[in-house]
Design a protein around this motif. Structure first.
Motif, mmCIF file in Angstrom:
data_model
loop_
_atom_site.group_PDB
_atom_site.id
_atom_site.type_symbol
_atom_site.label_atom_id
_atom_site.label_comp_id
_atom_site.label_asym_id
_atom_site.label_seq_id
_atom_site.Cartn_x
_atom_site.Cartn_y
_atom_site.Cartn_z
ATOM 1 N N GLU A 89 0.803 -1.214 0.000
ATOM 2 C CA GLU A 89 0.000 0.000 0.000
ATOM 3 C C GLU A 89 0.837 1.266 0.000
ATOM 4 O OE1 GLU A 89 -3.422 2.108 2.869
ATOM 5 O OE2 GLU A 89 -2.686 0.094 3.324
ATOM 6 N N GLU A 90 2.038 1.207 0.596
ATOM 7 C CA GLU A 90 2.813 2.426 0.808
ATOM 8 C C GLU A 90 4.044 2.564 -0.084
ATOM 9 O OE1 GLU A 90 1.622 2.879 5.555
ATOM 10 O OE2 GLU A 90 3.695 2.407 4.987
ATOM 11 N N THR A 91 4.309 1.591 -0.931
ATOM 12 C CA THR A 91 5.485 1.672 -1.800
ATOM 13 C C THR A 91 5.226 2.636 -2.953
ATOM 14 O OG1 THR A 91 6.078 -0.623 -1.280
ATOM 15 C CG2 THR A 91 7.088 0.360 -3.241
ATOM 16 N N PRO A 92 6.088 3.639 -3.160
ATOM 17 C CA PRO A 92 5.877 4.612 -4.234
ATOM 18 C C PRO A 92 5.833 3.949 -5.611
ATOM 19 C CG PRO A 92 7.549 5.398 -2.701
ATOM 20 C CD PRO A 92 7.265 3.971 -2.334
ATOM 21 N N TYR A 93 4.941 4.451 -6.442
ATOM 22 C CA TYR A 93 4.737 3.848 -7.763
ATOM 23 C C TYR A 93 6.015 3.852 -8.590
ATOM 24 C CZ TYR A 93 3.042 3.051 -12.489
ATOM 25 O OH TYR A 93 2.874 2.557 -13.751
ATOM 26 N N GLU A 94 6.792 4.937 -8.515
ATOM 27 C CA GLU A 94 8.005 5.014 -9.328
ATOM 28 C C GLU A 94 9.011 3.935 -8.939
ATOM 29 O OE1 GLU A 94 8.300 8.331 -6.145
ATOM 30 O OE2 GLU A 94 6.769 7.442 -7.466
ATOM 31 N N ASP A 192 5.956 6.984 10.387
ATOM 32 C CA ASP A 192 5.424 7.147 11.746
ATOM 33 C C ASP A 192 3.900 7.108 11.705
ATOM 34 O OD1 ASP A 192 7.951 7.431 12.771
ATOM 35 O OD2 ASP A 192 7.930 9.636 12.742
ATOM 36 N N GLY A 193 3.321 6.285 12.551
ATOM 37 C CA GLY A 193 1.875 6.193 12.621
ATOM 38 C C GLY A 193 1.251 5.296 11.580
ATOM 39 N N SER A 194 2.083 4.707 10.707
ATOM 40 C CA SER A 194 1.554 3.793 9.698
ATOM 41 C C SER A 194 1.000 2.546 10.378
ATOM 42 C CB SER A 194 2.658 3.391 8.728
ATOM 43 O OG SER A 194 2.281 2.244 7.976
ATOM 44 N N LYS A 199 5.508 -3.860 12.314
ATOM 45 C CA LYS A 199 5.767 -5.148 11.663
ATOM 46 C C LYS A 199 6.710 -4.999 10.474
ATOM 47 C CE LYS A 199 1.620 -7.568 13.191
ATOM 48 N NZ LYS A 199 0.392 -8.301 12.784
ATOM 49 N N TYR A 200 6.597 -3.873 9.755
ATOM 50 C CA TYR A 200 7.501 -3.653 8.624
ATOM 51 C C TYR A 200 8.932 -3.445 9.117
ATOM 52 C CZ TYR A 200 9.655 -1.211 4.654
ATOM 53 O OH TYR A 200 10.506 -0.806 3.647
ATOM 54 N N ALA A 201 9.130 -2.632 10.134
ATOM 55 C CA ALA A 201 10.469 -2.397 10.683
ATOM 56 C C ALA A 201 11.078 -3.708 11.174
ATOM 57 C CB ALA A 201 10.403 -1.382 11.826
ATOM 58 N N GLN A 202 10.282 -4.530 11.802
ATOM 59 C CA GLN A 202 10.732 -5.829 12.301
ATOM 60 C C GLN A 202 11.146 -6.739 11.159
ATOM 61 O OE1 GLN A 202 7.978 -7.763 15.132
ATOM 62 N NE2 GLN A 202 8.011 -9.527 13.762
#
Length: 269
Positions: A89-94, A192-194, A199-202
Protein backbone atom coordinates in the motif's frame (compact mmCIF):
# COMPACT_ATOMS: atom_id res chain seq x y z
CA UNK A 1 36.07 -25.76 -30.25
CA UNK A 2 36.82 -22.16 -29.30
CA UNK A 3 36.30 -21.13 -25.70
CA UNK A 4 32.69 -20.38 -24.82
CA UNK A 5 31.82 -16.71 -24.55
CA UNK A 6 29.75 -15.70 -21.52
CA UNK A 7 27.92 -12.43 -20.86
CA UNK A 8 26.86 -11.69 -17.27
CA UNK A 9 24.73 -8.68 -16.40
CA UNK A 10 25.54 -7.08 -13.07
CA UNK A 11 29.02 -8.59 -13.07
CA UNK A 12 30.90 -6.05 -10.98
CA UNK A 13 30.01 -7.42 -7.54
CA UNK A 14 28.12 -10.03 -5.56
CA UNK A 15 26.77 -13.13 -7.24
CA UNK A 16 27.58 -11.84 -10.73
CA UNK A 17 31.24 -11.30 -9.89
CA UNK A 18 31.43 -14.71 -8.19
CA UNK A 19 29.99 -16.42 -11.27
CA UNK A 20 32.26 -14.54 -13.67
CA UNK A 21 35.41 -15.17 -11.65
CA UNK A 22 34.61 -18.87 -11.35
CA UNK A 23 33.87 -19.29 -15.07
CA UNK A 24 36.98 -17.34 -16.05
CA UNK A 25 39.03 -19.73 -13.91
CA UNK A 26 37.53 -22.58 -15.93
CA UNK A 27 38.72 -21.08 -19.20
CA UNK A 28 35.59 -19.27 -20.37
CA UNK A 29 35.78 -15.88 -22.08
CA UNK A 30 33.77 -13.75 -19.67
CA UNK A 31 32.24 -10.32 -20.11
CA UNK A 32 30.49 -8.70 -17.18
CA UNK A 33 28.35 -5.60 -17.33
CA UNK A 34 27.96 -2.56 -15.15
CA UNK A 35 26.34 0.81 -15.67
CA UNK A 36 29.66 2.61 -15.20
CA UNK A 37 32.91 0.63 -15.63
CA UNK A 38 34.92 3.73 -14.61
CA UNK A 39 33.77 3.08 -11.04
CA UNK A 40 35.89 -0.10 -11.04
CA UNK A 41 39.36 1.00 -12.22
CA UNK A 42 41.12 -1.89 -10.47
CA UNK A 43 38.69 -4.62 -11.54
CA UNK A 44 40.67 -7.39 -13.24
CA UNK A 45 38.66 -10.58 -12.70
CA UNK A 46 37.31 -10.37 -16.27
CA UNK A 47 36.35 -7.65 -18.75
CA UNK A 48 33.62 -5.20 -17.74
CA UNK A 49 31.51 -3.50 -20.41
CA UNK A 50 29.05 -0.66 -20.08
CA UNK A 51 25.41 -1.74 -20.06
CA UNK A 52 22.26 -0.56 -18.35
CA UNK A 53 19.51 -3.19 -18.46
CA UNK A 54 16.92 -0.39 -18.43
CA UNK A 55 18.38 1.10 -21.63
CA UNK A 56 17.64 -0.95 -24.77
CA UNK A 57 20.18 1.04 -26.81
CA UNK A 58 22.99 0.25 -24.38
CA UNK A 59 21.98 -3.42 -24.45
CA UNK A 60 22.13 -3.56 -28.24
CA UNK A 61 25.45 -1.72 -28.29
CA UNK A 62 27.11 -4.02 -25.75
CA UNK A 63 25.81 -7.25 -27.27
CA UNK A 64 26.76 -6.17 -30.80
CA UNK A 65 30.25 -5.19 -29.63
CA UNK A 66 30.89 -8.56 -28.00
CA UNK A 67 29.58 -10.50 -30.99
CA UNK A 68 31.66 -8.37 -33.37
CA UNK A 69 34.78 -9.12 -31.34
CA UNK A 70 34.21 -12.78 -30.49
CA UNK A 71 32.04 -13.85 -33.47
CA UNK A 72 29.78 -15.74 -31.08
CA UNK A 73 27.93 -15.54 -27.78
CA UNK A 74 27.34 -18.84 -26.02
CA UNK A 75 25.91 -18.01 -22.60
CA UNK A 76 23.79 -15.16 -21.25
CA UNK A 77 23.45 -14.95 -17.48
CA UNK A 78 20.76 -12.46 -16.46
CA UNK A 79 21.99 -11.54 -13.02
CA UNK A 80 21.52 -7.76 -12.69
CA UNK A 81 18.78 -6.91 -10.25
CA UNK A 82 17.69 -4.71 -7.39
CA UNK A 83 15.98 -5.39 -4.11
CA UNK A 84 12.92 -3.64 -2.76
CA UNK A 85 10.97 -3.78 0.46
CA UNK A 86 7.85 -2.05 1.64
CA UNK A 87 4.17 -2.46 2.33
CA UNK A 88 2.27 -2.90 -0.95
CA UNK A 89 0.00 0.00 0.00
CA UNK A 90 2.81 2.43 0.81
CA UNK A 91 5.48 1.67 -1.80
CA UNK A 92 5.88 4.61 -4.23
CA UNK A 93 4.74 3.85 -7.76
CA UNK A 94 8.00 5.01 -9.33
CA UNK A 95 9.90 2.45 -7.23
CA UNK A 96 7.52 -0.30 -8.35
CA UNK A 97 8.20 0.65 -11.97
CA UNK A 98 11.96 0.73 -11.35
CA UNK A 99 12.14 -2.76 -9.87
CA UNK A 100 10.11 -4.24 -12.73
CA UNK A 101 12.24 -2.38 -15.31
CA UNK A 102 15.41 -3.79 -13.75
CA UNK A 103 14.43 -7.28 -12.61
CA UNK A 104 11.97 -8.23 -15.34
CA UNK A 105 11.96 -5.97 -18.41
CA UNK A 106 15.77 -5.78 -18.43
CA UNK A 107 16.30 -9.54 -18.62
CA UNK A 108 13.61 -9.79 -21.31
CA UNK A 109 15.41 -7.15 -23.41
CA UNK A 110 18.68 -9.05 -22.89
CA UNK A 111 17.17 -12.33 -24.06
CA UNK A 112 15.69 -10.69 -27.14
CA UNK A 113 19.09 -9.18 -27.93
CA UNK A 114 21.09 -12.43 -27.80
CA UNK A 115 18.63 -14.91 -29.31
CA UNK A 116 19.26 -14.03 -32.98
CA UNK A 117 23.00 -14.77 -32.55
CA UNK A 118 22.39 -17.97 -30.60
CA UNK A 119 19.95 -19.17 -33.24
CA UNK A 120 22.43 -18.27 -36.00
CA UNK A 121 25.25 -20.24 -34.39
CA UNK A 122 23.00 -23.20 -33.68
CA UNK A 123 22.82 -23.06 -29.91
CA UNK A 124 23.41 -21.30 -26.65
CA UNK A 125 22.32 -21.09 -23.05
CA UNK A 126 20.32 -18.48 -21.18
CA UNK A 127 20.39 -18.62 -17.39
CA UNK A 128 18.11 -16.29 -15.47
CA UNK A 129 19.09 -15.59 -11.87
CA UNK A 130 15.74 -15.39 -10.10
CA UNK A 131 15.24 -16.06 -6.39
CA UNK A 132 13.67 -18.53 -4.02
CA UNK A 133 11.56 -15.50 -3.05
CA UNK A 134 10.07 -15.67 -6.56
CA UNK A 135 8.19 -18.86 -5.72
CA UNK A 136 6.09 -17.23 -3.01
CA UNK A 137 4.64 -13.86 -2.06
CA UNK A 138 6.68 -12.69 0.89
CA UNK A 139 5.36 -10.03 3.29
CA UNK A 140 6.84 -6.60 2.66
CA UNK A 141 8.77 -8.05 -0.30
CA UNK A 142 5.77 -8.54 -2.55
CA UNK A 143 7.12 -6.53 -5.48
CA UNK A 144 10.50 -8.27 -5.38
CA UNK A 145 8.77 -11.65 -5.28
CA UNK A 146 6.56 -10.58 -8.18
CA UNK A 147 9.47 -9.57 -10.43
CA UNK A 148 11.39 -12.78 -9.80
CA UNK A 149 8.26 -14.91 -10.12
CA UNK A 150 7.45 -13.26 -13.45
CA UNK A 151 10.98 -13.90 -14.73
CA UNK A 152 10.67 -17.54 -13.69
CA UNK A 153 7.46 -17.92 -15.72
CA UNK A 154 9.02 -16.24 -18.75
CA UNK A 155 11.88 -18.72 -18.41
CA UNK A 156 9.43 -21.63 -18.62
CA UNK A 157 7.72 -20.16 -21.69
CA UNK A 158 10.88 -19.20 -23.59
CA UNK A 159 12.40 -22.61 -22.90
CA UNK A 160 9.61 -24.25 -24.89
CA UNK A 161 9.68 -21.63 -27.64
CA UNK A 162 13.41 -22.06 -28.27
CA UNK A 163 13.80 -25.83 -27.90
CA UNK A 164 14.17 -26.34 -31.66
CA UNK A 165 17.01 -23.78 -31.88
CA UNK A 166 19.43 -25.61 -29.60
CA UNK A 167 19.02 -22.88 -26.99
CA UNK A 168 18.52 -23.99 -23.39
CA UNK A 169 16.75 -21.62 -21.00
CA UNK A 170 16.87 -22.19 -17.26
CA UNK A 171 16.62 -20.29 -14.02
CA UNK A 172 18.85 -20.43 -10.97
CA UNK A 173 17.02 -19.34 -7.84
CA UNK A 174 19.36 -18.37 -5.00
CA UNK A 175 18.28 -18.19 -1.41
CA UNK A 176 20.19 -15.94 1.01
CA UNK A 177 23.83 -15.33 0.13
CA UNK A 178 26.34 -12.86 1.49
CA UNK A 179 26.38 -10.02 -1.06
CA UNK A 180 26.05 -6.24 -1.09
CA UNK A 181 22.39 -6.37 -2.20
CA UNK A 182 21.22 -4.86 1.08
CA UNK A 183 23.24 -1.70 0.39
CA UNK A 184 21.47 -1.12 -2.91
CA UNK A 185 18.01 -2.28 -1.91
CA UNK A 186 15.21 0.27 -1.90
CA UNK A 187 13.37 0.40 1.40
CA UNK A 188 10.06 2.20 1.43
CA UNK A 189 10.30 4.46 4.48
CA UNK A 190 8.91 3.25 7.77
CA UNK A 191 6.23 5.86 8.28
CA UNK A 192 5.42 7.15 11.75
CA UNK A 193 1.87 6.19 12.62
CA UNK A 194 1.55 3.79 9.70
CA UNK A 195 -0.58 0.71 10.42
CA UNK A 196 2.42 -1.31 9.13
CA UNK A 197 5.08 0.58 11.10
CA UNK A 198 6.11 -1.98 13.73
CA UNK A 199 5.77 -5.15 11.66
CA UNK A 200 7.50 -3.65 8.62
CA UNK A 201 10.47 -2.40 10.68
CA UNK A 202 10.73 -5.83 12.30
CA UNK A 203 10.67 -7.56 8.91
CA UNK A 204 13.45 -5.34 7.53
CA UNK A 205 15.69 -6.38 10.42
CA UNK A 206 14.88 -10.04 9.76
CA UNK A 207 15.67 -9.71 6.03
CA UNK A 208 19.01 -8.01 6.67
CA UNK A 209 20.00 -10.62 9.24
CA UNK A 210 19.21 -13.40 6.76
CA UNK A 211 21.48 -11.84 4.13
CA UNK A 212 24.30 -11.21 6.61
CA UNK A 213 24.23 -14.87 7.65
CA UNK A 214 23.82 -16.19 4.11
CA UNK A 215 25.97 -18.63 2.19
CA UNK A 216 28.99 -18.15 -0.06
CA UNK A 217 28.03 -16.94 -3.58
CA UNK A 218 30.49 -19.48 -5.00
CA UNK A 219 27.70 -22.04 -4.57
CA UNK A 220 25.64 -20.16 -7.15
CA UNK A 221 28.66 -20.03 -9.47
CA UNK A 222 29.12 -23.78 -9.19
CA UNK A 223 25.44 -24.34 -10.00
CA UNK A 224 25.71 -22.13 -13.09
CA UNK A 225 28.84 -23.97 -14.25
CA UNK A 226 27.06 -27.30 -13.86
CA UNK A 227 24.07 -26.08 -15.90
CA UNK A 228 26.27 -24.77 -18.72
CA UNK A 229 27.78 -28.23 -19.05
CA UNK A 230 24.48 -30.14 -19.06
CA UNK A 231 22.77 -31.01 -22.33
CA UNK A 232 19.31 -30.93 -20.79
CA UNK A 233 19.36 -28.88 -17.58
CA UNK A 234 16.26 -28.60 -15.43
CA UNK A 235 14.21 -25.45 -15.82
CA UNK A 236 14.21 -24.71 -12.06
CA UNK A 237 17.43 -24.84 -10.05
CA UNK A 238 17.10 -23.53 -6.47
CA UNK A 239 20.39 -22.94 -4.64
CA UNK A 240 20.57 -22.25 -0.94
CA UNK A 241 20.37 -23.65 2.54
CA UNK A 242 18.46 -26.87 3.05
CA UNK A 243 15.50 -25.20 4.77
CA UNK A 244 15.19 -22.60 2.02
CA UNK A 245 15.01 -25.27 -0.68
CA UNK A 246 12.79 -27.46 1.48
CA UNK A 247 10.34 -24.57 1.79
CA UNK A 248 9.65 -24.92 -1.95
CA UNK A 249 8.70 -28.56 -1.48
CA UNK A 250 6.44 -27.65 1.43
CA UNK A 251 4.67 -25.04 -0.70
CA UNK A 252 3.79 -27.74 -3.23
CA UNK A 253 2.31 -30.16 -0.73
CA UNK A 254 0.88 -28.09 2.11
CA UNK A 255 -2.54 -26.40 2.04
CA UNK A 256 -2.23 -22.68 1.31
CA UNK A 257 -3.36 -21.60 4.76
CA UNK A 258 -0.84 -23.91 6.47
CA UNK A 259 2.02 -22.61 4.34
CA UNK A 260 0.94 -19.03 4.96
CA UNK A 261 1.00 -19.74 8.69
CA UNK A 262 4.59 -20.99 8.40
CA UNK A 263 5.63 -17.74 6.71
CA UNK A 264 3.83 -15.65 9.31
CA UNK A 265 5.58 -17.55 12.08
CA UNK A 266 8.97 -17.16 10.36
CA UNK A 267 8.58 -13.38 10.13
CA UNK A 268 6.88 -13.21 13.55
CA UNK A 269 3.87 -11.43 12.06
Amino acid sequence: MDKKVVLITGGSSGIGKAIGTFLASKGYVVYGTTRNPKNYPDFDAFELVQLDVKDVNSIQKAVSSIISKEKRLDVLINNAGVGITGPIEETPYEEIVNVFETNFHGPVHMMKAVLPQMRKQGGGAIINITSIAGYMGLPFRGFYSATKGALGLITEALRMETKDFGVTVTNVAPGDFVTNIAAGRYHAPVLDGSPYEDKYAQTIDSINNDVDSGGDPIKVAEAVYKIINQKQPKVHNPVGAFLQKFSLRLKKILPDKVYEKLLLNHYKL
